[in-house]
Design an enzyme around this catalytic site. Structure first.
Site, PDB file in Angstrom:
ATOM      1  N   CYS A 163     -38.534  11.491   0.626  1.00  0.00           N
ATOM      2  CA  CYS A 163     -37.422  10.891   1.428  1.00  0.00           C
ATOM      3  C   CYS A 163     -37.226  11.894   2.928  1.00  0.00           C
ATOM      4  O   CYS A 163     -36.615  11.330   3.701  1.00  0.00           O
ATOM      5  CB  CYS A 163     -36.076  10.990   0.709  1.00  0.00           C
ATOM      6  SG  CYS A 163     -35.991  10.023  -0.860  1.00  0.00           S
ATOM      7  N   HIS A 181     -30.230  10.984   5.790  1.00  0.00           N
ATOM      8  CA  HIS A 181     -30.773  10.228   4.517  1.00  0.00           C
ATOM      9  C   HIS A 181     -29.873   9.617   3.816  1.00  0.00           C
ATOM     10  O   HIS A 181     -28.781  10.259   3.203  1.00  0.00           O
ATOM     11  CB  HIS A 181     -31.760  11.278   3.783  1.00  0.00           C
ATOM     12  CG  HIS A 181     -32.299  10.535   2.500  1.00  0.00           C
ATOM     13  ND1 HIS A 181     -32.820   9.169   2.494  1.00  0.00           N
ATOM     14  CD2 HIS A 181     -32.359  10.857   1.198  1.00  0.00           C
ATOM     15  CE1 HIS A 181     -33.425   8.791   1.439  1.00  0.00           C
ATOM     16  NE2 HIS A 181     -32.993   9.873   0.614  1.00  0.00           N
ATOM     17  N   ASN A 232     -31.359   3.081  -1.079  1.00  0.00           N
ATOM     18  CA  ASN A 232     -32.111   4.470  -0.578  1.00  0.00           C
ATOM     19  C   ASN A 232     -33.547   3.816  -0.212  1.00  0.00           C
ATOM     20  O   ASN A 232     -34.090   3.728  -1.154  1.00  0.00           O
ATOM     21  CB  ASN A 232     -31.974   5.291  -1.752  1.00  0.00           C
ATOM     22  CG  ASN A 232     -32.661   6.565  -1.507  1.00  0.00           C
ATOM     23  OD1 ASN A 232     -33.842   6.874  -0.845  1.00  0.00           O
ATOM     24  ND2 ASN A 232     -32.349   7.536  -2.287  1.00  0.00           N
TER      25      ASN A 232
HETATM   26  O1  UT7 Z   1     -33.316   9.924  -2.170  1.00  0.00           O
HETATM   27  C1  UT7 Z   1     -34.160  10.795  -3.223  1.00  0.00           C
HETATM   28  C2  UT7 Z   1     -33.153  11.696  -3.823  1.00  0.00           C
HETATM   29  N1  UT7 Z   1     -32.520  10.911  -5.126  1.00  0.00           N
HETATM   30  C3  UT7 Z   1     -31.105  11.008  -5.012  1.00  0.00           C
HETATM   31  O2  UT7 Z   1     -30.510  11.597  -4.215  1.00  0.00           O
HETATM   32  C4  UT7 Z   1     -30.741  10.543  -6.322  1.00  0.00           C
HETATM   33  C5  UT7 Z   1     -29.642  11.274  -6.797  1.00  0.00           C
HETATM   34  N2  UT7 Z   1     -29.028  10.809  -8.240  1.00  0.00           N
HETATM   35  C6  UT7 Z   1     -28.020   9.968  -8.445  1.00  0.00           C
HETATM   36  O3  UT7 Z   1     -27.907   9.197  -7.113  1.00  0.00           O
HETATM   37  C7  UT7 Z   1     -27.324   9.577  -9.513  1.00  0.00           C
HETATM   38  O4  UT7 Z   1     -27.764  10.758 -10.450  1.00  0.00           O
HETATM   39  C8  UT7 Z   1     -27.922   8.050 -10.115  1.00  0.00           C
HETATM   40  C9  UT7 Z   1     -27.245   7.154  -9.137  1.00  0.00           C
HETATM   41  C10 UT7 Z   1     -29.162   8.109 -10.209  1.00  0.00           C
HETATM   42  C11 UT7 Z   1     -27.297   8.223 -11.523  1.00  0.00           C
HETATM   43  O5  UT7 Z   1     -25.786   8.295 -11.567  1.00  0.00           O
HETATM   44  P1  UT7 Z   1     -24.990   9.364 -12.382  1.00  0.00           P
HETATM   45  O6  UT7 Z   1     -23.636   9.206 -12.001  1.00  0.00           O
HETATM   46  O7  UT7 Z   1     -25.955  10.595 -12.322  1.00  0.00           O
HETATM   47  O8  UT7 Z   1     -25.498   8.682 -13.729  1.00  0.00           O
HETATM   48  P2  UT7 Z   1     -25.968   9.378 -15.159  1.00  0.00           P
HETATM   49  O9  UT7 Z   1     -27.647   9.524 -14.986  1.00  0.00           O
HETATM   50  O10 UT7 Z   1     -25.541  10.468 -15.499  1.00  0.00           O
HETATM   51  O11 UT7 Z   1     -25.785   8.550 -16.338  1.00  0.00           O
HETATM   52  C12 UT7 Z   1     -24.553   8.336 -16.644  1.00  0.00           C
HETATM   53  C13 UT7 Z   1     -24.456   6.986 -17.809  1.00  0.00           C
HETATM   54  C14 UT7 Z   1     -25.465   7.146 -18.808  1.00  0.00           C
HETATM   55  O12 UT7 Z   1     -24.939   6.808 -19.996  1.00  0.00           O
HETATM   56  P3  UT7 Z   1     -24.225   7.666 -21.071  1.00  0.00           P
HETATM   57  O13 UT7 Z   1     -25.357   8.493 -21.554  1.00  0.00           O
HETATM   58  O14 UT7 Z   1     -23.121   8.268 -20.489  1.00  0.00           O
HETATM   59  O15 UT7 Z   1     -23.683   6.782 -22.190  1.00  0.00           O
HETATM   60  C15 UT7 Z   1     -26.625   6.358 -18.327  1.00  0.00           C
HETATM   61  O16 UT7 Z   1     -27.394   5.489 -19.524  1.00  0.00           O
HETATM   62  O17 UT7 Z   1     -24.892   5.934 -17.198  1.00  0.00           O
HETATM   63  C16 UT7 Z   1     -25.798   5.068 -17.634  1.00  0.00           C
HETATM   64  N3  UT7 Z   1     -26.685   4.440 -16.734  1.00  0.00           N
HETATM   65  C17 UT7 Z   1     -26.171   3.206 -16.244  1.00  0.00           C
HETATM   66  N4  UT7 Z   1     -25.541   2.255 -16.711  1.00  0.00           N
HETATM   67  C18 UT7 Z   1     -25.348   1.160 -16.167  1.00  0.00           C
HETATM   68  C19 UT7 Z   1     -27.609   5.046 -15.929  1.00  0.00           C
HETATM   69  N5  UT7 Z   1     -27.931   4.212 -15.008  1.00  0.00           N
HETATM   70  C20 UT7 Z   1     -27.378   3.012 -15.496  1.00  0.00           C
HETATM   71  C21 UT7 Z   1     -27.230   1.766 -14.738  1.00  0.00           C
HETATM   72  N6  UT7 Z   1     -25.972   0.878 -15.075  1.00  0.00           N
HETATM   73  N7  UT7 Z   1     -28.179   1.349 -13.754  1.00  0.00           N
END
Ligand code: UT7
Length: 334
Positions: free
Chosen positions: A120, A261, A291
């Protein structure tokens, strides 16, 4: 403020961008994945993203179209370029470079051409290299592109990564300027390769670290430790902007725009809040484009440039971070 040195200053003569026509909404994704519009909007700020029709589009066509628009804006021909640098991690071929193919297609014959891989951070990495080469006096007209077709690299069977990404390209044309103060007055390139497993695309099983062996995402597709990258991005983003302001002696009032970004709206909002940045000086377009990795900073730059938000005489800051892990900044005196 820092006094830049070199053989000449650098002017941005024109910008351009390109996105695919096809819009993929959160509701579209919720029909193929166990996710909802509400979850995606709340956690990322994304409402839709652009995705390529792979039968006719991709990183190559987006790069070419963005470059053509930037050349038009600069009233220049491709044959005027003596160098083309593309930041990308989704080039269709490993060899030749994407830059060679784009240069050949638009008619930048005999121009030097190479790709930079910094995920990125790719556009800001390429911009920093290009600016330094023009400033040195060794190269005159340099095209810079940041482009990624992330839709070709995400596994749409997995909801954790695929919802975040889209496709885009942004380009700028750099030319020499007699005013030494014009162009980049401060820049950084950074990386911490110890954390590469936070975001990577393995092609062979032997490249996958033991701790990630059970990851359901298929080989050849992007894997991301979202939580770790989120933590890294929140602190690095703030740190890089604060450093750019401190080292140049500028305040947020002196800056026209912070072109950043588009990783996740919550990461950008966090920096706005913690650094008390004027909201109108930070474009957030992730709601429309997702993104787009190396495409995102160039796309934002083209949008603020064409909207007249980065007038001559006022510096702007460009900032990015991403896989590697990498980060980069550029304080640009327009
Ligand atoms: O540009 C390159 C660099 N990349 C980034 O900057 C990305 C940085 N990270 C993020 O933007 C976030 O971590 C994400 C958007 C990818 C994920 O969001 P999060 O708030 O960190 O979610 P998480 O991975 O901690 O997951 C929370 C919950 C989980 O369920 P449990 O374990 O709490 O029951 C996941 O299984 O949300 C669940 N989950 C979803 N639910 C519905 C993960 N993805 C999804 C989804 N829809 N798409």
């Amino acid at each position: 403020m820092i006094k830049p040195s070199g053989a000449c200053g650098v002017r941005m003569a024109g910008t351009g961008s390109a996105v695919p026509e096809k819009i993929l909404t959160n509701d579209d994704l919720s029909r193929i994945l166990d996710t909802t519009d509400e979850w995606i909007t709340q956690r990322t700020g994304i409402r839709c993203r652009r995705v390529s029709d792979q039968s006719k589009e991709g990183t190559f066509t987006l790069s070419r179209d963005a470059l053509r628009r930037a050349l038009d804006a600069a009233s220049m021909k491709a044959s005027d370029l003596d160098l083309l640098i593309i930041g990308t991690c989704t080039a269709e071929m490993r060899c030749p470079s994407l830059a060679c193919r784009v240069a050949g297609d638009v008619g930048a014959i005999n121009a030097g051409a190479f790709d930079v891989t910094a995920a990125c951070s790719g556009f800001v990495y390429a911009l920093n290299v290009a600016e330094t080469m023009v400033r040195s006096g060794r190269y005159k007209n340099v095209g810079v592109i940041g482009a990624d077709a992330m839709s070709t690299m995400v596994d749409y069977q997995d909801r954790s990564v695929s919802i975040l990404f889209g496709d885009a390209a942004g380009a700028a044309i750099l030319v020499p300027d007699p005013d030494l103060n014009r162009g980049c007055i401060y820049q950084t390139l950074g990386s911490d390769g110890r954390d590469w497993t936070g975001l990577y695309i393995p092609n062979r099983a032997q490249e996958v670290p033991e701790a990630d062996k059970d990851n359901p995402i298929r080989l050849g597709y992007l894997r991301m430790d979202g939580r770790e990258i989120f933590k890294f991005a929140v602190s690095k983003f703030r740190e890089v902007i604060a450093d750019a302001l401190e080292k140049t002696g500028l305040t947020a009032d002196d800056i026209s725009q912070i072109v950043c970004h588009q990783s996740n709206a919550r990461i950008i909002e966090n920096a706005i809040e913690k650094l008390k940045l004027p909201r109108e000086k930070v474009l957030i377009n992730i709601d429309q484009y997702g993104n787009s990795s190396a495409g995102s900073v160039g796309l934002c730059l083209d949008q603020v440039w064409r909207a007249g938000k980065v007038p001559a005489g006022k510096p702007m800051i460009l900032v990015a971070f991403g896989g590697g892990v990498t980060w980069a900044s550029n304080v640009w005196n327009v």
